[in-house]
Enzyme design. Structure first.
Site, short mmCIF file in Angstrom:
data_model
loop_
_atom_site.label_atom_id
_atom_site.label_comp_id
_atom_site.label_asym_id
_atom_site.label_seq_id
_atom_site.Cartn_x
_atom_site.Cartn_y
_atom_site.Cartn_z
N ASN A 9 0.87 -1.18 0.00
CA ASN A 9 0.00 0.00 0.00
C ASN A 9 0.91 1.23 0.00
OD1 ASN A 9 -1.82 2.02 0.35
ND2 ASN A 9 -2.51 1.37 2.39
N TRP A 10 1.04 1.83 -1.16
CA TRP A 10 1.94 2.99 -1.28
C TRP A 10 1.38 4.23 -0.59
CZ3 TRP A 10 4.04 3.22 -7.04
CH2 TRP A 10 4.79 2.06 -7.29
N LYS A 11 0.09 4.22 -0.30
CA LYS A 11 -0.56 5.42 0.27
C LYS A 11 -0.25 6.62 -0.63
CE LYS A 11 -0.31 3.19 4.73
NZ LYS A 11 -0.30 3.31 6.18
N HIS A 97 -9.66 1.39 4.52
CA HIS A 97 -8.40 1.56 5.27
C HIS A 97 -8.64 2.49 6.45
CE1 HIS A 97 -4.32 2.61 6.30
NE2 HIS A 97 -3.96 1.50 5.68
N GLU A 99 -6.99 4.84 7.62
CA GLU A 99 -6.73 6.27 7.36
C GLU A 99 -7.93 6.91 6.68
OE1 GLU A 99 -3.01 5.56 5.38
OE2 GLU A 99 -2.18 4.94 7.31
N GLU A 169 -5.62 -4.68 10.37
CA GLU A 169 -4.55 -3.72 10.63
C GLU A 169 -4.84 -2.98 11.93
OE1 GLU A 169 -2.50 -2.50 6.70
OE2 GLU A 169 -4.24 -1.21 6.95
N GLY A 175 2.49 2.33 10.92
CA GLY A 175 3.48 3.39 10.80
C GLY A 175 4.15 3.75 12.11
N SER A 215 3.31 -2.14 10.38
CA SER A 215 4.76 -2.24 10.57
C SER A 215 5.32 -3.61 10.19
CB SER A 215 5.14 -1.86 12.01
OG SER A 215 4.77 -0.52 12.27
N GLY A 236 2.72 -0.95 4.35
CA GLY A 236 2.86 0.45 4.00
C GLY A 236 4.32 0.81 3.79
N GLY A 237 4.95 1.39 4.81
CA GLY A 237 6.31 1.93 4.71
C GLY A 237 7.31 1.01 4.03
P1 13P Z 1 2.88 0.44 7.77
O1 13P Z 1 3.38 -0.86 7.15
O2 13P Z 1 3.65 1.63 7.31
O3 13P Z 1 2.74 0.33 9.25
O4 13P Z 1 1.40 0.66 7.19
C1 13P Z 1 0.49 -0.37 7.29
C2 13P Z 1 -0.69 -0.02 6.46
O5 13P Z 1 -1.46 0.87 6.80
C3 13P Z 1 -0.88 -0.73 5.20
O6 13P Z 1 -2.13 -0.47 4.66
#
Ligand code: 13P
Length: 253
Positions: A9-11, A97, A99, A169, A175, A215, A236-237
């Protein structure tokens, strides 16, 4: 075997050029995927076609949108519909998600509409659930996540829900560098599967991949994915760093 999935997930990260380079590096590693394994890149809308063409020739590599709108079409400036995604041959979409739930006030009811629109347009939803820290501290995370599933998914028939992908999640792990322990992950994934089984039966529940997100890194993916009810990750990251995501793909069961 149930599908095992590494989903990036590049966000809202990467320029177009950075995204192309990242995909080239990851795909350049030529990690062969088995029939039951899948890698999905959830990229920003403007990069969908580029990503689709990058993965086109690759076996079991695919592309996802990060969101779609909960209405079919109309005067919603700046939004993207499931039908538009379908018309671009996009077959996966992240829905709900945390967010988006937080910053865009997405409710369980809105997410039920999004899920329906995805299915109407032959798109597999990657449905996200997960509790905030205060709920985890109060110990009521099971009730919280089961309500998310019930209110957004349980109107679906078995034929539809058995094709969905769920991502658990925990918000406190996104994050933050704080990962759920393997015990915590297995416990809640098993619980989610039992909630699905109570509604749809064991056969259907056992077909649904449940990904862990929060994470996930190269150095913890193998351990997390080794849990019997963890079927890969939504990352994500670490999905923005080729060397990290390559190891995460390799960690799939
Ligand atoms: P991180 O891997 O950066 O914690 O993000 C997780 C996430 O929200 C994937 O959708």
């Amino acid at each position: 075997m149930r599908k095992q999935i590494a989903a990036a997930n590049w966000k809202m990260n990467c320029t177009f050029q950075q995204g192309e380079k990242l995909l080239d590096e990851i795909l350049g590693a030529e990690i062969p995927l088995a029939d039951h394994q899948l890698t999905i890149f959830a990229v920003p809308f403007p990069y969908l076609l580029m990503t689709r063409s990058e993965v086109e020739e690759e076996w079991n590599y695919n592309v996802a949108a990060q969101n779609c709108h909960h209405k079919k079409s109309g005067a919603y400036t700046g939004e993207v519909s499931a039908e538009m995604l379908h018309s671009m041959n996009i077959r996966y979409c992240v829905v709900g998600h945390s967010e988006r739930r937080e910053y865009n006030q997405e409710t369980n009811a809105m997410l039920a509409d999004k899920v329906n629109l995805c299915f109407e347009n032959f798109i597999t939803p990657i449905f996200c659930c997960g509790e905030p820290l205060n709920i985890r501290e109060a110990g009521t995370q099971n009730d919280f996540v089961s309500a998310q599933l019930k209110e957004s998914l349980f109107h679906l028939g078995a034929d539809k829900i058995k094709t969905i992908i769920i991502a658990y999640e925990p918000i406190w792990a996104i994050g933050t560098g704080k990962t759920a322990t393997t015990e915590q992950a297995q416990e809640i994934h098993q619980y989610l599967r039992s909630v699905l089984a109570a509604q749809y039966g064991d056969v259907v529940a056992n077909e649904i991949p449940i990904l862990y997100g929060g994470s996930v890194k190269a150095n913890n993916a193998k351990e997390l994915f080794s849990c019997p009810d963890v079927d890969g990750g939504l990352v994500g990251g670490a999905s923005l760093v080729a060397a990290e995501f390559i190891e995460i793909i390799k960690a799939l069961k």
